[in-house]
Each structure stands twice: as C-alpha cells, then as structure tokens.
Design a protein around this motif. Structure first.
Motif, PDB file in Angstrom:
ATOM      1  N   VAL A 148      41.116  52.707  45.745  1.00 18.79           N
ATOM      2  CA  VAL A 148      39.726  52.605  45.303  1.00 18.79           C
ATOM      3  C   VAL A 148      39.426  53.650  44.219  1.00 18.79           C
ATOM      4  O   VAL A 148      39.835  54.796  44.302  1.00 18.79           O
ATOM      5  CB  VAL A 148      38.760  52.753  46.514  1.00 18.79           C
TER       6      VAL A 148
ATOM      7  N   ASP B  70      33.248  43.594  45.765  1.00 13.41           N
ATOM      8  CA  ASP B  70      34.424  44.234  45.170  1.00 13.41           C
ATOM      9  C   ASP B  70      34.188  45.727  44.958  1.00 13.41           C
ATOM     10  O   ASP B  70      35.129  46.499  44.811  1.00 13.41           O
ATOM     11  CB  ASP B  70      34.743  43.607  43.812  1.00 13.41           C
TER      12      ASP B  70
ATOM     13  N   CYS C  48      37.997  52.377  52.414  1.00 13.52           N
ATOM     14  CA  CYS C  48      38.206  51.389  51.364  1.00 13.52           C
ATOM     15  C   CYS C  48      39.664  51.294  50.935  1.00 13.52           C
ATOM     16  O   CYS C  48      39.999  50.477  50.096  1.00 13.52           O
ATOM     17  CB  CYS C  48      37.334  51.732  50.156  1.00 13.52           C
TER      18      CYS C  48
ATOM     19  N   ARG D 143      31.510  42.764  53.138  1.00 15.68           N
ATOM     20  CA  ARG D 143      32.827  42.123  53.221  1.00 15.68           C
ATOM     21  C   ARG D 143      33.185  41.357  51.950  1.00 15.68           C
ATOM     22  O   ARG D 143      34.352  41.172  51.634  1.00 15.68           O
ATOM     23  CB  ARG D 143      32.872  41.178  54.421  1.00 15.68           C
ATOM     24  N   ARG D 144      32.191  40.877  51.205  1.00 19.12           N
ATOM     25  CA  ARG D 144      32.507  40.086  50.010  1.00 19.12           C
ATOM     26  C   ARG D 144      32.424  40.881  48.709  1.00 19.12           C
ATOM     27  O   ARG D 144      32.869  40.419  47.670  1.00 19.12           O
ATOM     28  CB  ARG D 144      31.626  38.844  49.937  1.00 19.12           C
TER      29      ARG D 144
ATOM     30  N   LEU E 166      38.234  47.993  54.729  1.00 15.67           N
ATOM     31  CA  LEU E 166      37.455  47.530  53.572  1.00 15.67           C
ATOM     32  C   LEU E 166      38.327  47.505  52.316  1.00 15.67           C
ATOM     33  O   LEU E 166      37.945  48.013  51.266  1.00 15.67           O
ATOM     34  CB  LEU E 166      36.232  48.420  53.357  1.00 15.67           C
ATOM     35  N   THR E 167      39.480  46.890  52.425  1.00 13.68           N
ATOM     36  CA  THR E 167      40.409  46.862  51.293  1.00 13.68           C
ATOM     37  C   THR E 167      39.890  46.013  50.137  1.00 13.68           C
ATOM     38  O   THR E 167      40.439  46.074  49.039  1.00 13.68           O
ATOM     39  CB  THR E 167      41.790  46.359  51.750  1.00 13.68           C
ATOM     40  N   ASN E 168      38.829  45.244  50.356  1.00 10.59           N
ATOM     41  CA  ASN E 168      38.195  44.475  49.281  1.00 10.59           C
ATOM     42  C   ASN E 168      37.439  45.383  48.318  1.00 10.59           C
ATOM     43  O   ASN E 168      37.228  45.033  47.155  1.00 10.59           O
ATOM     44  CB  ASN E 168      37.239  43.424  49.840  1.00 10.59           C
ATOM     45  N   ILE E 169      37.029  46.570  48.777  1.00  7.30           N
ATOM     46  CA  ILE E 169      36.252  47.484  47.947  1.00  7.30           C
ATOM     47  C   ILE E 169      37.196  48.255  47.021  1.00  7.30           C
ATOM     48  O   ILE E 169      38.021  49.037  47.468  1.00  7.30           O
ATOM     49  CB  ILE E 169      35.433  48.476  48.804  1.00  7.30           C
ATOM     50  N   ARG E 170      37.035  48.016  45.709  1.00  2.00           N
ATOM     51  CA  ARG E 170      37.880  48.671  44.708  1.00  2.00           C
ATOM     52  C   ARG E 170      37.137  49.739  43.907  1.00  2.00           C
ATOM     53  O   ARG E 170      37.718  50.434  43.085  1.00  2.00           O
ATOM     54  CB  ARG E 170      38.460  47.622  43.756  1.00  2.00           C
TER      55      ARG E 170
ATOM     56  N   THR F  84      34.628  45.739  60.527  1.00  2.00           N
ATOM     57  CA  THR F  84      34.145  45.619  59.152  1.00  2.00           C
ATOM     58  C   THR F  84      34.744  46.732  58.298  1.00  2.00           C
ATOM     59  O   THR F  84      35.486  46.474  57.362  1.00  2.00           O
ATOM     60  CB  THR F  84      32.603  45.661  59.091  1.00  2.00           C
TER      61      THR F  84
ATOM     62  N   MET G  85      33.234  41.074  38.564  1.00  2.00           N
ATOM     63  CA  MET G  85      33.246  41.917  39.746  1.00  2.00           C
ATOM     64  C   MET G  85      31.903  41.814  40.449  1.00  2.00           C
ATOM     65  O   MET G  85      30.860  41.819  39.804  1.00  2.00           O
ATOM     66  CB  MET G  85      33.525  43.367  39.306  1.00  2.00           C
TER      67      MET G  85
END
Length: 195
Positions: free
Chosen positions: A163, A76, A159, A73-74, A120-124, A105, A1
C-alpha cells in the motif's frame, strides 16, 4: 481507481470540512469517489452488543455497518480527513475503525498464533489529511504523535505491504491564519491531484 474519503467533524462550516470537500472535488476529476461524511450520516461510534459478542466468535455481526463494510471492501484506496483532538482521533472516527475495520473485513484472527492476518489487500492507497491544535514539536516530540502511530502502525498494515501512503497535517490550528490555512489547503489539493 475507486477511492473512499472518510470524514468526521461535527461542523459543516469547519476548516476540516473544507479540506474534505477539497479532497472529494479534486479526486472526482480523475477517479471514482465514495464520499463518506460520518457526522452528516449520523454514524454511531458505539459498538453494539451483537458486534462485540461476535468479534472473536464470528461471523462478525456487521448488519449495522453493512454499507460501510461494502464500501471498504470494494475501494482501491482510502483517505481519512479529520482533526486530532487531545492528540487523538475524534470518537466518530475511532468508532468507525472499531465497528467497520472488524474481523472478516480488515483482518482475520489467528487466535492460536496470537496474531491477525491483514485482509484489506484491495486497498492500495492509504492517506490521512488532518489538523492539530498544537504546534508540530509538541505533537511529534513531546507527545510522540499517538494518533499517527495508531493509523500507521495498526491500521495501515491491515492493507498489506504494497500500500502507498501519505500523511498531511496542519499543525498549530489554534494560532493558524487565513494564509496558513489556505497554503495547507493548496498543499492538500496538489497532493490529491497527483494520485
């Protein structure tokens, strides 16, 4: 992660900076870490004219914060580490949200529907490690914890619904002791080690 840790405190020898170093060092044992120390990087919290003019008209003028946007953006997961002053976040962190968690963003505007769509669906993982000068009862009961409300009611929802989150706070820093500070630091270390 890949976890970004975003920190703000003007003093590198502060307790809050020690919390930041503990978080980064503990995470680095099991995860990739982006250590973002806004004060050491000389981050300006002031939104530029171009950023504000492009906020609703798009595309957002992110050139001045492009690296921070790319990191967000990258990632997790993201953990914020900062003190609460006057029951709110310092200007540097507030400016980070204003300038970096911007349209395209953190969210997408739906002006016709008068709402925003989380982006920000990449943020878990969404975590906060903070401190307050006041005792917990004054912060939570009397003042109703305005800083925490902003973080968890406005920012975390960007997010997406899945999340995971945590919030760790050391209250009553104005009367803290070496023992209370060490106990909280160990609590932070244990929580972060379990991620």
């Amino acid at each position: 992660m890949l976890i970004q840790v975003v920190h703000s405190h003007p003093l590198q020898d502060s307790y809050n900076h020690a919390l930041f170093r503990t978080i980064v060092d503990t995470l680095a044992r099991r995860h990739q870490v982006i250590a973002t120390d806004l004060d050491r990087e000389g981050f300006s919290p002031v939104m530029t004219e171009a950023e504000r003019r492009s906020y609703y008209q798009g595309p957002y003028a992110e050139e001045g914060v492009a690296r921070l946007v790319a990191d967000l953006r990258r990632a997790d997961g993201i953990i914020f580490c900062f003190p609460h002053w006057w029951f709110s976040m310092p200007a540097t962190i507030k400016g980070y949200f204003d300038r970096v968690w911007a349209p395209g963003t953190a969210f997408v505007h739906d002006l016709a529907g008068a709402r925003i769509k989380p982006f920000l669906t990449n943020i878990r993982l969404f975590g906060v490690v903070t401190s307050y000068g006041s005792p917990w009862w004054l912060t939570r009961i009397v003042m109703q914890d305005p800083g925490r409300k902003v973080l968890f009611r406005a920012l975390k929802p960007m997010c997406g619904p899945a999340v995971r989150s945590f919030y760790l706070a050391h209250y009553d820093m104005d009367r803290s002791t070496p023992m209370s500070r060490q106990a909280f630091l160990e609590r932070v270390r244990a929580r972060v080690a379990g991620l």
